[in-house]
Structure formats: C-alpha cells, structure tokens
Design an enzyme around this catalytic site. Structure first.
Site, short mmCIF file in Angstrom:
data_model
loop_
_atom_site.label_atom_id
_atom_site.label_comp_id
_atom_site.label_asym_id
_atom_site.label_seq_id
_atom_site.Cartn_x
_atom_site.Cartn_y
_atom_site.Cartn_z
N HIS A 183 7.29 11.41 10.40
CA HIS A 183 7.85 10.73 10.03
C HIS A 183 8.36 9.34 9.61
O HIS A 183 8.45 8.69 9.01
CB HIS A 183 6.74 9.46 10.75
CG HIS A 183 7.11 7.93 11.65
ND1 HIS A 183 7.67 8.39 13.50
CD2 HIS A 183 7.66 6.54 11.38
CE1 HIS A 183 8.14 6.87 13.65
NE2 HIS A 183 7.89 6.53 12.82
N ARG A 201 10.57 6.82 20.02
CA ARG A 201 9.39 5.79 19.68
C ARG A 201 9.14 3.83 20.60
O ARG A 201 8.12 4.84 19.67
CB ARG A 201 10.62 4.62 18.99
CG ARG A 201 10.60 4.58 17.35
CD ARG A 201 12.04 3.46 16.97
NE ARG A 201 12.51 4.11 16.27
CZ ARG A 201 14.30 3.72 15.92
NH1 ARG A 201 14.31 3.24 15.86
NH2 ARG A 201 14.66 4.62 15.53
N TYR A 254 -3.79 -1.79 -1.46
CA TYR A 254 -4.69 -2.43 -1.89
C TYR A 254 -6.03 -1.90 -0.66
O TYR A 254 -7.60 -2.57 -0.52
CB TYR A 254 -4.55 -3.40 -1.60
CG TYR A 254 -4.05 -4.12 -2.77
CD1 TYR A 254 -4.19 -4.78 -3.98
CD2 TYR A 254 -3.13 -5.52 -2.18
CE1 TYR A 254 -3.77 -5.11 -5.70
CE2 TYR A 254 -1.56 -6.18 -3.39
CZ TYR A 254 -2.46 -5.99 -5.17
OH TYR A 254 -1.71 -6.47 -5.51
#
Length: 855
Positions: free
Chosen positions: A86, A39, A130
């Site tokens: 993931h 990570r 968006y």
C-alpha cells in the site's frame, strides 16, 4: 520548429499535438476510476477496501499474527503493509487498522488491539509506536483457505510480491460490519447488521434462490449498530433494505430514574452510532446555558469500564418526557444514518439491495468452495498416488532394498524401480526418500488407513464438484457454523410503532378552539378557557380584533389533528393544529397567509378536522361534500385530499361570481341539508350525488332566487339523533326534528326552515346538534357566548324560534358553531358558569359534519 540536429536524431513524428481539454478529461477519468476501484469503495464479495484487505493479508500471511500468536508493534505492521502493498501515507494504514479494532466502530472487530486505540469521546489513538495488534479469532475465518487457490492474485505496486484481489471470507463482512467511503462522484455508507440475522437470510436465499427481497426482511430486521441504541421508525429501514438507499433514524437508549431526593433524571446508557459522546454532552450543555432547553439542572458523564452512563437531572417542575423529546429534536441524541449501499461488483460500482448483497456473497462463497474442493481433490489424489506407491514398496520391500543397494545413484534406482514395478517418477522418489521406520508393520497399517481415508475424501470431493446442491449445502453448513461460533444477540432495538420523529410528542392531545377573523387572523385557544352561559346571556369578550374586523369562523379540534382549509376560490390547504399559533381568548391571532400559502384575494370559508388522514381504509370510505353560494354541490373521496401539499390543491372549480361556502366530511350515506338566507332549506340523501374527481365543478344542490344565496350546509349521519338548529342574524333560533324536512330530489327549491320576519332577520346559520352539544356564538363586536343546546327547545319547522343571544344595537351574529358539551355546569341567569372541564373530545366537533366513525 525542430532543428536539423533534432530531425537527424529521429525526433520527427514523436511529438504529438493533443487538445488539453481532452487530456484533462481523460486524466481525471483515470484518476476517478482509480479512487473508486482502488481506494474508496468495498468489494461486494469480501466487504473490504484495498487497504483493509492488505492489512488483513499482511498480518496473516506475511507477519503470521493470527489470534493465537503474540501481538506485534503497530508500527511494524504499518511499515510492512506500506513497503509491500500500500504505497500511501502511513496514517491511511494506521487509521484503517485502528478502526478495525474499535468495538464502537465495528460490529464485529477484526483486529485485536493492545494499548490506546481511541475512545467514543473522539480521543485520538496513541501513536503507532506505542500500540500493538494481532488478528481477532473471527479474522481467521476471513483468511481461511486462502492458501488453497480459492481466489485470484495480482502483483503488488512494484510487481515483486503477489497479493490477493479478494479474501475467501466465510463471513458476509459487507453486511455485518458495513462500510463507508467517499470516492469521486459517488460515496458509500453501509450499515452494520447482526451476524445471526444475516446468516439466516443467506440460508433462506440458498434454500430458495428465487426468494423476494421483501421475504428476506423477516430474517434481517434492520441495522444492528455496535453502540446499540434504538432505531426509531421502520420506513427508512425497509426502504434501505429493499432499494439500497434510505434514512435510518437512530436514538439513544434512555431510562427515567429518580435521585435520592426524588427528582426525575434521564439516564442515557447507549448513544447513536458514530456520535461523539463528548461533543454530544457539550452540545446539550450549550443549549442549557443558552436557555434553548428548559427543565435541566445538571448533566454529567458517569461512564466507566462497565459501560456508558450519562445522567441528566431535571428541575423540580420539569416533565421528563417533554425534556427528552426536546433533546431528541435539538441534540445528537437522535440522528440519522443515510444508507447508500454502493459496492464494487466485478470492478464496477453498483447500488445494491439486501437480496443482491446476499446473492453476490453466496456466489463468492460458491466460487471459493468449488475452487477449494478442486484443490483438495487434486492434493488428495496426489497423496493417494504416493501412498499407493509406498504400499507397493511395502509388499516388495526386500526387492526394493536390493535395487537401492545395488544401484550406483538414486536416479538409477528410481529408473530400475519404475521398470520393475510400473511406478511413476513421484512414487519412485517417495520410496527413495522413505525412512527405515516405514518398514515396520505398524507403518503398513497407517498407510492402509490413510489410503482408505483418502479414497473416501476423493469420493466426497468428486460428489461435491458434481452437484451444485452439494456445494450449496457445504456453504450453508459453514455459514451456520459461523453463526454458532460468533453470533450474538441484537444490540439495536427497532421501534416499529413510530414510523418517524413525530412533532406531536411535544404537545398533549388537548382540545383547542380555533378561531379565524373576517380579515384572516387565526389562533388556537384551549377549549377550557371558554365558559358556559344560559340562553339569553350577553357573552364574554372573545377576541381583540381590529375595529373593522370580527370573528367569522370558530372550530374545535384536538391538538394532533390535521385541519383542512377550503377557500372561497375552491382550493384546499392542510395544517396541523399544533402549527397554529396559540393565543389567549382576547388575542388577535396571526394572519393565515403566514401559515399557508393562500392567495391574497382568497379567504378560508370551511374547515375539516381529520385525525386519520394516513389511514387508507378510512380515506377511501369517506367523502368530502362541498357547497357553493349559488347552490352547487360536489362530492369527492377523502382519499383525493389525503396527500398534503405545501402549495395546496384545487378542490372544486368555482364559476365566475360564485364562491365556496362550506365543506363537510361524510361516510357516504348522510342526509344533506342546504339552507338559503331567505329561510328555505332542502333535504336529500348524499347517495343521489355521484362522487367525482378532485378537478370538477359539481352539480346543482338547491335552486334559489337571484337575490338569495346559500348560507350553510349540514350533513347528518344515519342514527346520529341530531336535530337541525337554525339561527337568524338578530339572535333568534330554534331546534327542529330532522324528519320535519321531507326528503326531496336535489336541485329543488326546498321548504321553509324558519319564519323570516323583520324581528328575526334573515337566516345566518344552520347546524346539526344534539343535547350533547353546546352552541358557541360570536358576534361582529367580538363577544362570545356559549350556551347548552339542551336549553333551546324543539320547535316546528315554520316557526320563528326564541331569542338565543341578546345583541346590542348595531351588532349582529358573525359565526355559530356546535361544540362538545361541557362536563360541569352551574346554572346561573345571565352569568358566567363554571369553567369547562378538561378532556372533551374534539373529534366529535366536526361542526356536526363528521361521519359517525369520526364522532
């Protein structure tokens, strides 16, 4: 206890008692290693954390979002990465992708974002529904050759889809883009660098694998931040590149301009890396409102699409350089980047310097090139095998057609062709699948050309695989290609002249008079505040000390100098002149115990002014000579005192009943004179005193009676043209030529230096002076007089001298110091002369003790 039913069910022995402490340790270690490896830390080979690698792979292989394809919704990308590779929160993926697209975060962005991806002001990006994204062109180079078995693969979290363990990047991403992450028990913070510089360093390493890390610094100058700015000082940069850890000081890029009305303004065009612009402006505004920064009347952000521009308009009387230095000190206009180059090497976290980072990347590229070449060789050999079969079919086309037409099945045709022409199964299958157009003569020519090309490629691939030098040549050429395609100019300028933030920038290098009272109060006062009087003046009030206190020491030094304090007990302390509190001529000052950690029962007895304490050559070529009250002297290299410590150091071992009374800075060839209170003085060359270490007691300098004591020491450099000036406690003094004192062996009783009488009083001071000096005298009542040395006539060694200062009844001289001569003087009798002109050189005022190099 288990029930009979549980025992019968076979549960006996399946419950294992464990220690909860051991279980917690094991579980936490497993968790921490998962965070470190899976990570938080980047891989040294491709410079990517798992989330970045998965985003890159998914956009390339799964969604086909290369740089020449249309953008797609970020939500689609994030969802695909989450579902396939993931299994964490969507914000972790989206935030990582957003940062890869931010030009102010990444030196070479890897994602081409469309929409609102945040700003330098800390604005959040728009929601993922968006925005849209695709890969940058440079990212195509990161993914290049991934399909050619160049890397290892592993299964994803649910063992359904393979994912890459590393990407075959042609670009050293870890160096050019840096990385940051916090794991368990460790963290990484790697700075970005310029691609051209990194490629040059990689090529230098390829050319000479034994190259030292120090030599690579001529290629990689230092971090190159996407926001530009300045790196202030090189020591931190050098340490970071050589060791993997270091602190890089960053500054905003500023310019001094003038408004239409003629007022000065500071224009900020680049800010330090990772600084929030809006927060920085707010911090400056708050400091202005709180009156913590003076001289600013207006601040405004005029940034637009053409670039960053923050304007700070100054007040009419403000000095731009002083305001700017204050802003650097108190605001994020100057901040530091703590480099911590920790990355995963074969799954283990390691601290890496520049050479190691380059070595691991080059080794990765070597592995990729070898595996890619093997893949290409295999594919070329397979294709050549097919082409050779097709050419055999061309040569025997009529018979091939007959075999195919006369066979019941394709498999039967294949078998007959293999027996007739000695073809392989692959070749036979390719002939069966051959189109009719391959029967034309033009196709025959194409096959011949392809065979020749394949044979050349196979020979080249075998040549590469047979030679490591050839493999390195390929790596080098590809790196240079990356430099030519994506390299750019350095954005961050490195200022090599200033090693770190310097408090001296806040103070003009003016001369200061430093005074210390008998009870240990110290202050600095501009030298220009003291005025010149003629010989015989009564003086002006110099300090408002307590009734039982009086000025005991007076010294002249420039504001940027380092003052070395030597105490009665033989300890040495350091203090910058600008750290000494400023006071007026009549103020008391501040207790020395508040500035240096001196013991309560100790007193400062000597000062040395040094402006070059960090110059190795200077500190090794100069010496400090110390003298004690009983006539002991000690000589030590200045280098032993060149490393200031907050708690001070031992300078000389003081025997019981003795105390240090003076210390001088010499060049090693000075004439030493020691004077005693009864009027005797001895002269000898300092070469007769052997230098010893900082811890030592010294040797005999002068022999004195038990009732006598040493009152001072001077060190006169060769060709300095200085005279010896002595002064008695009742104000009588004289100048005497140094040559009137014969040179003797150290340890003698000396010769008469002044005729001590009841009228003159005993000796209180000895100074080395010239006509370029003034004499500053302070008496116990606090009165100060400054008189030109040139007004004191030269007299014989055994005379009593002339009156230098008129003392009131009950008063006595407390301190005497030679200072630089004032540049202007209006002769008056017993009156105050013109104020001293500014600009005298305090470095010449080492109390007559500085070597010629310092004067």
């Amino acid at each position: 206890m288990l029930t009979e039913e549980e025992k019968n069910a076979g549960l006996v022995g399946r419950i294992i008692p464990i220690n909860i402490e051991e279980q917690m340790k094991t579980a936490y270690i497993d968790y921490s290693m998962s965070v470190i490896v899976s990570r938080a830390l980047p891989d040294v080979r491709d410079g990517l954390k798992p989330v970045h690698r998965r985003i890159r792979y998914d956009m390339s292989a799964e969604l086909n979002l290369s740089s020449d394809k249309p953008t797609r919704k970020s939500a689609r990308i994030v969802g695909d990465v989450l579902g396939k590779f993931h299994p964490h929160g969507d914000s972790s993926v989206y935030d990582a992708m957003v940062r890869l697209a931010q030009e102010w975060s990444m030196r070479y962005p890897l994602v081409d974002g469309q929409g609102n991806f945040g700003s330098m002001d800390g604005d959040s990006p728009a929601a993922m529904r968006y925005t849209e994204a695709r890969m940058k062109k440079i990212t195509d180079e990161v993914m290049a050759d991934i399909e050619k078995e160049t890397i290892d693969w592993t299964l994803n979290f649910d063992d359904t889809i393979p994912e890459p363990t590393v990407l075959p990047t042609k670009i050293p991403l870890l160096l050019v883009n840096g990385a940051s992450g916090i794991a368990v028990g460790m963290a990484t913070n790697m700075a970005p660098h310029n691609l051209c510089e990194v490629v040059d360093a990689c090529c230098a390493y390829i050319d000479n694998p034994e190259i030292e890390c120090e030599e690579l610094l001529q290629y990689v100058k230092g971090p190159d931040f996407p926001t530009g700015g300045l790196i202030y000082g090189y020591d931190g940069v050098r340490e970071a590149l050589l060791t993997g850890r270091g602190r890089v000081m960053m500054r905003a890029r500023t310019e001094i301009e003038h408004t239409a009305s003629g007022r000065e303004c500071i224009v900020i065009t680049e800010i330090p890396y990772m600084v929030n612009k809006a927060e920085m402006i707010k911090k400056i505004a708050d400091l202005i409102n709180d009156k913590k920064i003076e001289g600013i009347s207006y601040i405004n952000d005029e940034s637009d699409r053409n670039g960053l521009r923050i304007i700070i308009i100054l007040k009419q009387d403000a000095v731009a350089s002083v305001v700017l230095n204050t802003l650097y000190k108190n605001t994020p206009l100057q901040t530091s980047f703590a480099v911590n180059n920790i990355a995963l090497v074969k799954g283990r976290p390691m601290l890496l310097n520049l050479r190691e980072l380059i070595r691991h990347f080059v080794e990765h590229r070597h592995d990729v090139v070898v595996r890619r070449t093997r893949f290409d060789l295999r594919k070329a050999e397979e294709r050549l095998h097919i082409v050779q079969g097709l050419l055999i079919a061309q040569d025997n086309i009529d018979e091939i057609v007959h075999i195919i037409r006369s066979s019941q099945t394709p498999d039967a045709a294949k078998e007959r062709m293999m027996e007739r022409f000695g073809l392989s199964d692959l070749q036979s299958a390719a002939i069966i699948d051959m189109r009719l157009r391959a029967l034309t003569g033009l196709e025959r020519g194409k096959l011949d050309a392809e065979r020749e090309e394949l044979e050349k490629r196979i020979a080249y691939f075998r040549e590469v695989l047979a030679s490591r030098d050839e493999q390195m040549r390929v790596i080098r050429e590809e790196l240079i290609e990356m430099k030519e395609k994506y390299g750019d100019e350095r954005r961050t300028e490195i200022i090599y002249a200033s090693e770190e933030f310097n408090p001296e920038d806040f103070y003009a290098d003016e001369d200061m008079v430093i005074t210390m009272s008998h009870m240990g109060y110290i202050k600095r006062t501009p030298l220009a505040e003291y005025r010149t009087q003629h010989r015989g003046g009564v003086g002006v009030k110099g300090s408002a000390t307590r009734d039982e206190d009086f000025i005991e020491h007076i010294y002249v030094a420039s504001m940027h100098a380092t003052m070395m304090f030597f105490t009665e007990k033989g300890r040495c302390y350091w203090l910058k002149v600008y750290d000494i509190p400023e006071g007026t001529r009549s103020s008391k000052g501040r207790a020395i115990q508040n500035l240096i950690q001196i013991e309560p029962d100790d007193k400062v007895r000597a000062y040395i002014n040094c402006k070059r304490l960090n110059d190795p050559e200077y500190v090794n070529d100069n010496f400090i000579i110390m003298c004690t009250k009983d006539g002991t002297i000690k000589k030590t290299k200045l280098e032993a005192y060149s490393r200031p410590r907050q708690n001070g150091v031992n300078a000389i071992v003081i025997r019981e009943g003795d105390q240090l009374i003076d210390a001088c800075l010499t060049s090693g060839s000075a004439e030493v004179m020691i004077a005693a209170r009864d009027g005797k003085a001895i002269r000898f060359n300092e070469s007769t005193v052997r230098p010893i270490g900082r811890v030592g007691a010294g040797v005999r300098g002068i022999s004195i009676e038990e009732s006598d004591e040493v009152i001072g020491m001077i060190c006169v450099e060769p060709d300095s043209k200085q005279d010896v000036l002595v002064l008695s406690e009742n104000g009588y003094g004289k100048r005497t030529d140094l040559d009137e004192y014969r040179i003797t062996n150290r340890g003698g009783k000396g010769v008469k230096t002044i005729n001590v009488t009841e009228k003159t009083g005993r000796l209180v001071s000895i100074q080395a002076v010239s006509d370029d000096n003034d004499l500053m005298i302070i008496n116990r009542s606090g009165l100060t007089i400054r008189t030109a040395v040139s007004q004191i006539r030269v007299a014989g060694r055994a005379t009593q001298g002339v009156r230098i200062i008129n003392l009131r009844e009950g008063d006595a001289i407390a301190s005497v110091m030679a200072v630089p001569k004032s540049e202007e003087e209006e002769p008056q009798t017993d009156a105050v002369a013109a104020a001293d002109a500014a600009g005298t050189t305090a470095e010449a005022a080492d109390g007559g003790n500085a070597p010629a190099a310092e004067q």
